[in-house]
Design a protein around this motif. Structure first.
Motif, short mmCIF file in Angstrom:
data_model
loop_
_atom_site.label_atom_id
_atom_site.label_comp_id
_atom_site.label_asym_id
_atom_site.label_seq_id
_atom_site.Cartn_x
_atom_site.Cartn_y
_atom_site.Cartn_z
N LYS A 194 7.39 -33.81 -33.64
CA LYS A 194 6.47 -32.90 -32.95
C LYS A 194 7.11 -31.53 -32.86
CE LYS A 194 2.62 -32.24 -30.47
NZ LYS A 194 2.55 -30.77 -30.57
N LEU A 195 6.36 -30.53 -33.28
CA LEU A 195 6.81 -29.14 -33.22
C LEU A 195 5.76 -28.32 -32.49
CD1 LEU A 195 8.75 -26.83 -34.17
CD2 LEU A 195 7.27 -26.62 -36.17
N ASP A 196 6.18 -27.54 -31.48
CA ASP A 196 5.29 -26.64 -30.76
C ASP A 196 5.90 -25.24 -30.74
OD1 ASP A 196 2.84 -27.99 -29.28
OD2 ASP A 196 4.50 -29.43 -29.19
N VAL A 197 5.07 -24.25 -31.01
CA VAL A 197 5.48 -22.85 -30.93
C VAL A 197 4.54 -22.15 -29.97
CG1 VAL A 197 5.82 -20.70 -32.19
CG2 VAL A 197 6.41 -22.88 -33.27
N ALA A 198 5.09 -21.40 -29.03
CA ALA A 198 4.27 -20.74 -28.01
C ALA A 198 4.64 -19.27 -27.92
CB ALA A 198 4.46 -21.41 -26.65
N ILE A 199 3.68 -18.47 -27.47
CA ILE A 199 3.92 -17.05 -27.23
C ILE A 199 3.14 -16.64 -25.99
CG2 ILE A 199 2.04 -16.33 -28.77
CD1 ILE A 199 3.81 -13.91 -29.50
N SER A 200 3.79 -15.88 -25.12
CA SER A 200 3.15 -15.38 -23.90
C SER A 200 3.21 -13.86 -23.88
CB SER A 200 3.85 -15.94 -22.65
OG SER A 200 3.74 -17.34 -22.58
N ILE A 201 2.12 -13.26 -23.43
CA ILE A 201 2.04 -11.82 -23.28
C ILE A 201 1.94 -11.52 -21.79
CG2 ILE A 201 0.74 -9.73 -23.83
CD1 ILE A 201 -0.33 -11.26 -26.30
N ILE A 202 2.88 -10.73 -21.28
CA ILE A 202 3.00 -10.48 -19.84
C ILE A 202 2.78 -9.01 -19.57
CG2 ILE A 202 4.47 -10.73 -17.81
CD1 ILE A 202 6.10 -12.77 -19.46
N TYR A 203 1.85 -8.72 -18.68
CA TYR A 203 1.63 -7.33 -18.28
C TYR A 203 1.76 -7.23 -16.76
CZ TYR A 203 -0.30 -2.74 -17.43
OH TYR A 203 -0.46 -1.45 -17.00
N PRO A 204 2.92 -6.78 -16.27
CA PRO A 204 3.10 -6.60 -14.83
C PRO A 204 2.74 -5.19 -14.40
CG PRO A 204 5.21 -6.42 -15.93
CD PRO A 204 4.16 -6.60 -17.01
N GLU A 205 2.17 -5.10 -13.21
CA GLU A 205 1.91 -3.81 -12.58
C GLU A 205 2.62 -3.80 -11.24
OE1 GLU A 205 -2.35 -2.33 -13.18
OE2 GLU A 205 -2.57 -4.50 -13.34
N MET A 206 3.66 -2.97 -11.13
CA MET A 206 4.45 -2.91 -9.89
C MET A 206 4.66 -1.44 -9.57
SD MET A 206 5.44 -5.24 -7.83
CE MET A 206 6.58 -5.73 -6.55
N LYS A 207 3.78 -0.87 -8.77
CA LYS A 207 3.77 0.55 -8.49
C LYS A 207 4.71 0.88 -7.34
CE LYS A 207 2.17 4.84 -8.68
NZ LYS A 207 2.38 5.73 -9.83
N SER A 208 5.54 1.92 -7.53
CA SER A 208 6.44 2.36 -6.47
C SER A 208 5.75 3.36 -5.56
CB SER A 208 7.70 2.98 -7.08
OG SER A 208 7.39 4.17 -7.79
N HIS A 209 6.00 3.22 -4.27
CA HIS A 209 5.54 4.17 -3.25
C HIS A 209 6.77 4.48 -2.39
CE1 HIS A 209 1.32 3.11 -4.23
NE2 HIS A 209 1.81 1.88 -4.34
N VAL A 210 7.66 5.32 -2.93
CA VAL A 210 8.96 5.51 -2.29
C VAL A 210 9.29 6.99 -2.13
CG1 VAL A 210 9.81 3.34 -3.26
CG2 VAL A 210 10.21 5.48 -4.51
N THR A 211 10.23 7.24 -1.24
CA THR A 211 10.87 8.55 -1.13
C THR A 211 12.36 8.35 -1.40
OG1 THR A 211 11.25 8.27 1.25
CG2 THR A 211 9.20 9.37 0.56
N ALA A 212 13.02 9.42 -1.84
CA ALA A 212 14.43 9.29 -2.21
C ALA A 212 15.22 10.51 -1.73
CB ALA A 212 14.56 9.15 -3.73
N THR A 213 16.44 10.24 -1.33
CA THR A 213 17.38 11.31 -0.98
C THR A 213 18.72 11.01 -1.63
OG1 THR A 213 18.06 10.17 1.05
CG2 THR A 213 16.27 11.78 1.24
N HIS A 214 19.54 12.07 -1.78
CA HIS A 214 20.90 11.89 -2.29
C HIS A 214 21.83 12.84 -1.55
CE1 HIS A 214 19.22 15.18 -4.76
NE2 HIS A 214 20.47 15.62 -4.86
N THR A 215 23.12 12.59 -1.70
CA THR A 215 24.12 13.40 -1.03
C THR A 215 24.94 14.18 -2.04
OG1 THR A 215 25.78 11.65 -1.08
CG2 THR A 215 24.30 11.72 0.83
N SER A 216 25.63 15.19 -1.57
CA SER A 216 26.52 15.99 -2.40
C SER A 216 27.78 16.31 -1.59
CB SER A 216 25.85 17.30 -2.83
OG SER A 216 26.81 18.20 -3.38
N PRO A 217 28.96 16.25 -2.22
CA PRO A 217 30.19 16.59 -1.47
C PRO A 217 30.22 18.05 -1.04
CG PRO A 217 30.65 16.33 -3.81
CD PRO A 217 29.26 15.84 -3.60
#
Length: 438
Positions: free
Chosen positions: A67-90
């Motif tokens: 028995k031989l089986d071959v499979a293929i899956s197509i994945i489409y994720p939607e993960m939207k960011s709703h973020v704020t960002a800060t960084h530092t400096s010396p």
């Protein structure tokens, strides 16, 4: 045999793929199994060659010598960011500088092919082979859109190939056992931007962005064991265990900005422990005159994601280039499913299923833009049809993500950055499978 070799070689070529799942485990292993949310995979309810991956001891339910089986899956994720960002400096101590940029979708279209083969040697022995991608990650933000979280991650790409031969032994009419070993390849590519502070530059800039790319690969190995019990004429129970994969990844880290003449490349290494998992499953086909058209099934999986504690990238001298505290937790997944094989057409099978899949990310503190993972619910359906010695399977899965809060701080070479907010979204999976027996 020549056709088999061609198909296996093709699967080896394309199995180096990317997927987006709980943690970064790839669960799209067989369209026949996805239709019931994997509830029947461990006991091989569909009697096909996907048992080579899920539980080789259940390969004896295959109704042919080969028995031989071959499979293929197509994945489409939607993960939207709703973020704020800060960084530092010396050069501005104690000041959190707002990071300019926009929010973006973390999802990336992925294609997951797999191949499975079962060969029986008489009534007592069977050999199996699965060529799959058991782990994968693809989160990609648009670099040209100036993603607001670019200092923590832009592109995260983990690709794997697992070549897993196994041997199964049928002890008696109700018990079978299996053992297997695997060769596992990994390639990882992580890109981000490094904020290089420059004294005298005005806010909000205050420095230069340089693109950083980490690229590495490695080989490792693992093993798997399984058992299947036929506890009733139409009832099955199965258990399988896969040991963790301990990867030593070697490669390079490159930081560059051609406009400002910045270019630096050095050797890099990282250790990545991919988790062990334990799978339990059971199925029962009713025997009454009407209900014998229905099969019900359930499954449970425990994954030791706590082995993924830190992601440390070091140089040849063992010096730390970058550290990310992951501190993941062990997880649970539970699924139920049902299959309907109508009396008026025994070649047709209709399937439905649902699952709860727990995220290994503990809380907002450890959630990152590379893996903005969260708990999820699966809703699946599918169908299968047999024509002569061939089978065709199709499945659809919709994944509902819980909102994923994020409040993550990371230290970089010249600064630190903090991401706050949340992610939301869903994912669509379409899976197709073709099999042949002889």
């Amino acid at each position: 045999m020549k056709k088999i070799n061609i198909l296996i070689a093709l699967a080896m070529f394309v199995s180096c793929v990317k997927a987006w799942a709980s943690g970064f485990q790839v669960l799209e292993q067989g369209a026949s199994n996805l239709g019931t949310a994997l509830a029947g995979a461990v006991v091989n309810t569909n009697n096909d060659a996907t048992a080579a991956y899920w539980n080789p001891s259940a390969a004896f339910f295959v109704e042919s010598e080969n028995k031989l089986d071959v499979a293929i899956s197509i994945i489409y994720p939607e993960m939207k960011s709703h973020v704020t960002a800060t960084h530092t400096s010396p050069y501005q101590p104690g000041t959190n500088i707002p990071t300019p940029g926009i929010n973006d979708n973390a999802g990336k279209l992925a294609v997951v092919p797999n191949a499975y083969y079962v060969r029986k040697f008489g009534e007592r022995f069977a050999g199996t082979l699965s060529i799959t991608s058991p782990f994968g990650l693809a989160t990609q933000y648009d670099e040209e859109s100036n993603f607001i979280g670019r200092y923590d991650g832009v592109n995260s790409d983990i690709q794997t190939i697992q070549i897993n031969p196994s041997l199964a032994y049928k002890v008696n009419d109700w018990l079978s056992l299996s053992v297997g070993a695997s060769a596992d390849y990994i390639h990882a590519e992580l890109t981000s931007y490094t904020f290089i502070p420059q004294n005298g530059l005005p806010l909000p800039a205050g420095g230069i962005d340089a693109r950083t790319r980490v690229d590495g690969s490695g080989w490792s190995g693992s093993f798997n064991v399984g058992a299947t019990v036929k506890f009733l004429e139409t009832g099955r129970f199965g258990i399988s265990y896969r040991y963790q994969i301990r990867h030593d990844i070697e490669g390079y880290v490159t930081t560059s900005n051609p406009m400002f003449g910045i270019f630096n490349r050095q050797s890099a290494a990282a250790k990545l422990n991919l988790p062990s998992n334990l799978n339990l499953g059971a199925s029962y086909k009713f025997k009454d005159d009407f209900w014998n058209q229905f099969t019900v099934m359930a499954a449970y999986t425990f994954t030791w994601w706590s082995s993924f504690k830190d992601l440390d990238i070091t140089n040849d001298a063992g010096g730390l280039i970058h550290h990310t505290a992951e501190n993941w937790r062990n997880t649970h997944r539970a699924s139920v499913g049902a299959a309907y094989q109508p009396d008026w057409n025994k070649d047709l099978t209709l399937r439905i299923g649902a699952a709860f899949d727990q995220s290994p990310v503990r809380n907002a503190k450890f959630r990152t833009v590379r893996v903005p993972d969260t708990n999820r619910i699966w809703a699946t359906c599918g169908l299968g049809y047999k024509i002569g010695n061939m089978n065709f399977d199709l499945a659809y899965m919709h994944i509902f993500f819980d909102d994923a809060n994020i409040n993550n701080t990371q230290n970089h070479a010249y600064s630190s950055s903090t991401i706050k907010g949340y992610y939301d979204g869903c994912a669509h999976v379409v899976s197709m499978q073709v099999g042949v027996k002889w």
